[in-house]
Design an enzyme around this catalytic site. Structure first.
Site, PDB file in Angstrom:
ATOM      1  N   GLU A   1      51.660  87.401   7.729  1.00  0.00           N
ATOM      2  CA  GLU A   1      51.103  86.406   6.815  1.00  0.00           C
ATOM      3  C   GLU A   1      49.609  86.625   6.550  1.00  0.00           C
ATOM      4  O   GLU A   1      48.816  85.672   6.551  1.00  0.00           O
ATOM      5  CB  GLU A   1      51.347  84.985   7.363  1.00  0.00           C
TER       6      GLU A   1
ATOM      7  N   GLU B   1      61.325  84.635   6.996  1.00  0.00           N
ATOM      8  CA  GLU B   1      61.362  83.430   7.805  1.00  0.00           C
ATOM      9  C   GLU B   1      61.935  82.292   6.969  1.00  0.00           C
ATOM     10  O   GLU B   1      61.261  81.758   6.090  1.00  0.00           O
ATOM     11  CB  GLU B   1      59.966  83.035   8.299  1.00  0.00           C
TER      12      GLU B   1
END
EC number: 3.2.1.-
Length: 636
Positions: free
Chosen positions: A201, A277
């Protein structure tokens, strides 16, 4: 000396030429495949992104993945959790690799016991699961400092997650060691690792455009040859793209799915879609609610993701536990530390039990697998042991007497810069500061994260992020001012990870004058910490204990030990240790009301139980078969 030349020896030149031609003809007829082991001959291409599809060799491949973090699950239960994953119809395990746990001190690596990454990956392979590895160096994962070692913060100029020399030099040394273990486990080397994630991320951090290319090259230079991926949420996807790396997305709703997949198509064209995710639940913070996500909503979203032609990874399939002090924290408006349980309202509970989510997802993945799924393993047994009462006691102030000379310093020293652990500072736990004062007044300073203030041994209140000043009452003569500071967990996500030093930060002031001459005790509460307290140090439990204090009990088990949950009614805030294992923190503000105690950490016979309590002790320690998180129990 005779000098030879080609012009003087035409016969020799012709002979050499004929030898080269003959060798070429022989080598052309040689079947080179016979020199490659049989089990590697079909592993040439690995996982590839071709058009809209993933291909594993020449076959279309759907990634149906689930996340389990080996460091959050007792090693004795790895096989159970992986078998339950396989029986749910998933084909791929994903896991993070926590740098801070594997390299607790510079150059000293730990891949043993519960940190045996290679054993975990090989076990997944044995069970029939592929692996996507997420080695960081930063992993977020609701773990202290996002998995980065706290000793990095000894450098006052440290810039984490950038190409700052002090950071990349440390990453390079860590990757040298880690990749030597990981490279042989890749698909093209006969292992189960089919893809590797580049950092985590980064688009939502995005402080150095050279950083992600550096991490990509660091992986490739050390022998990573499988498909590379990035992973970003809606806040960072537009800035997280790396050339030559497949972008994937993190989300929880079908609305986000449409927005993010449209963006990905516009940026990287026709490529396989992957939700790295899909959040099956969420983590909890102390003092907040217990987060839950309805199983029907989960099934609806998973179905929509797959129907949209996307591969998927369930984060989390099984969350496990933030044993010890590994939990992270968030700090946007307010500082909020994560609870010990990493149940996450995931597909399996914290103790590995089945949920409604599991049953619905097993039916769903079973319907599209084309082959019968293996039967789910039996549940692990649970036990409600009889309550136990503390019998021995050791106040913190008496414990200090057996700890040797404190660290002496003119000014406060933050936790990371304490001259302990071979010059690597202190990573976790508590730290105690003492100095002498001769007057009353206003005490002020920056305490990270929570500091209990004492005049001699009497508690007068707390300093933390919101309370930065406290009144010290009128005193006479020689007085010891003490501050017991707890590191409640370093921030694991956000822009302020460079500012996660713990303890007293800067000077401590009394009436605006900086205090001097500190005595500092490192209270990391490792196993070695408790070895100082021999039987002669403990005393019988008094009617009115002095806090903070350690309380010693014993749990007697006559049969095979089973999983249980420790319930601390009447206790306020502290940490529990069973047979030297740190179960983690408890706090009566909730939402977590019990601590998971794995059966493999108990033994038949007598088990030692130590509770470190900061404020108030209850009458007993209770055990239950079911966990409790505030008003919400695990009903899914």
């Amino acid at each position: 000396m005779t000098t030879w030349s080609l012009r003087r020896r035409p016969g020799r030149t012709l002979g050499l030429l004929l030898l080269v031609i003959l060798s070429f003809l022989v080598l052309r007829r040689l079947d080179w495949s016979t020199l490659v082991p049989l089990w590697l001959r079909h592993r040439h291409l690995g996982l590839q992104a071709k058009g809209w599809n993933f291909m594993l060799e020449d076959s279309t491949f759907w990634i149906f993945g689930g996340s389990i973090h080996y460091f959050r699950v007792p090693k004795e239960y790895w096989r159970d959790r992986l078998l339950k994953m396989k029986a749910c119809g998933l084909n791929t395990l994903t896991t993070y690799v926590p740098w801070n746990l594997h390299e607790p001190e510079r150059g000293k690596f730990d891949f043993s016991g519960n940190l045996d990454l290679e054993a975990f990956i090989l076990m997944a392979s044995e069970i029939g699961l592929w692996v996507i590895l997420r080695p960081g160096p930063y992993i977020c994962s609701e773990i202290d400092l996002g998995g980065l070692p706290s000793w990095l913060l000894q450098d006052p100029g440290m810039r984490l997650r950038t190409t700052y020399k002090g950071f990349t030099e440390a990453v390079d040394l860590y990757f040298d060691h880690l990749m030597s273990r990981v490279v042989p486990l890749q698909y093209k080397r006969g292992g189960p690792i089919i893809a590797v994630q580049v950092e985590n991320e980064y688009g939502s951090y995005n402080k150095d455009p050279a950083y992600m290319p550096y991490v990509k090259k660091a992986l490739e230079d050390r022998g990573i040859v499988e498909l590379l991926l990035t992973s970003d949420n809606k806040d960072g996807l537009s800035k997280g793209i790396v050339h030559g790396v497949l972008a994937t997305i993190n989300l929880q709703s079908t609305h986000e799915l449409q927005l993010l997949t449209t963006f990905l198509f516009n940026v990287q064209g026709t490529q396989p879609k992957m939700v790295m995710e899909y959040w099956t639940g969420w983590f909890d913070s102390w003092g907040g609610p217990h987060n839950i996500l309805d199983s029907s909503e989960v099934l609806k979203t998973v179905s929509a993701i797959v129907d949209a032609g996307s591969s998927i990874n369930l984060y989390m399939f099984h969350g496990g536990t933030n044993f010890g002090f590994m939990n992270g924290a968030m700090h946007f408006h307010d500082y909020k530390s994560d609870v010990t349980s990493y149940d996450y309202d995931a597909v399996l509970t914290e103790a590995g039990d089945y949920t409604a989510k599991y049953m619905k997802l097993r039916d769903f993945f079973g319907s599209i697998s084309g082959i019968p799924l293996p039967p789910p393993p039996d549940l692990t047994p649970k036990m409600s042991y009889e309550p136990i009462t503390p019998v021995l006691y050791l106040s913190l102030w008496d414990a200090l007497k057996g700890m040797g000379e404190p660290i002496k310093s003119e000014k406060p020293i933050n936790m990371e810069n304490l001259p302990v652990n071979g010059g690597n500072g202190q990573s976790f736990g508590y730290i105690l500061y003492e100095t002498n004062i001769a007057s009353s007044g206003i005490l002020s300073g920056h305490v990270r994260d929570r500091g209990q203030v004492f005049v001699n041994t009497v508690s007068i209140g707390f300093l933390d992020y919101k309370t930065t000043k406290i009144t010290v009452p009128l005193i006479q003569g020689y007085t010891v001012l003490r501050i017991l500071v707890e590191n409640r967990g370093r921030v694991n996500y956000g822009e302020n990870i460079d500012d996660q030093r713990k303890g007293l930060i800067g000077n401590l002031y009394l009436n605006d004058s900086p205090l001097k001459k500190f005595r500092i005790y490192s209270l990391d509460m490792k196993k070695s910490f408790f070895q100082r307290f021999g039987p002669d140090k403990w005393s019988s439990l008094p009617e009115t204990p002095t806090f903070p204090a350690f309380f010693l009990s014993s749990l007697s088990i006559s049969s095979t030990p089973c999983d249980t949950f420790l319930k601390l009614e009447g206790w306020e805030k502290g940490v529990v240790f069973i047979n030297g294992q740190n179960l983690g923190r408890y706090w009566n503000i909730g939402p977590q009301k019990t601590l998971y105690l794995p059966g493999p950490w108990l033994s038949s016979g007598i088990n030692q139980v130590i509770v470190f309590e900061e404020m108030m002790a209850g009458p007993a320690l209770q055990f239950t078969e079911t966990p409790h998180l505030g008003r919400n129990q695990y009903i899914k």
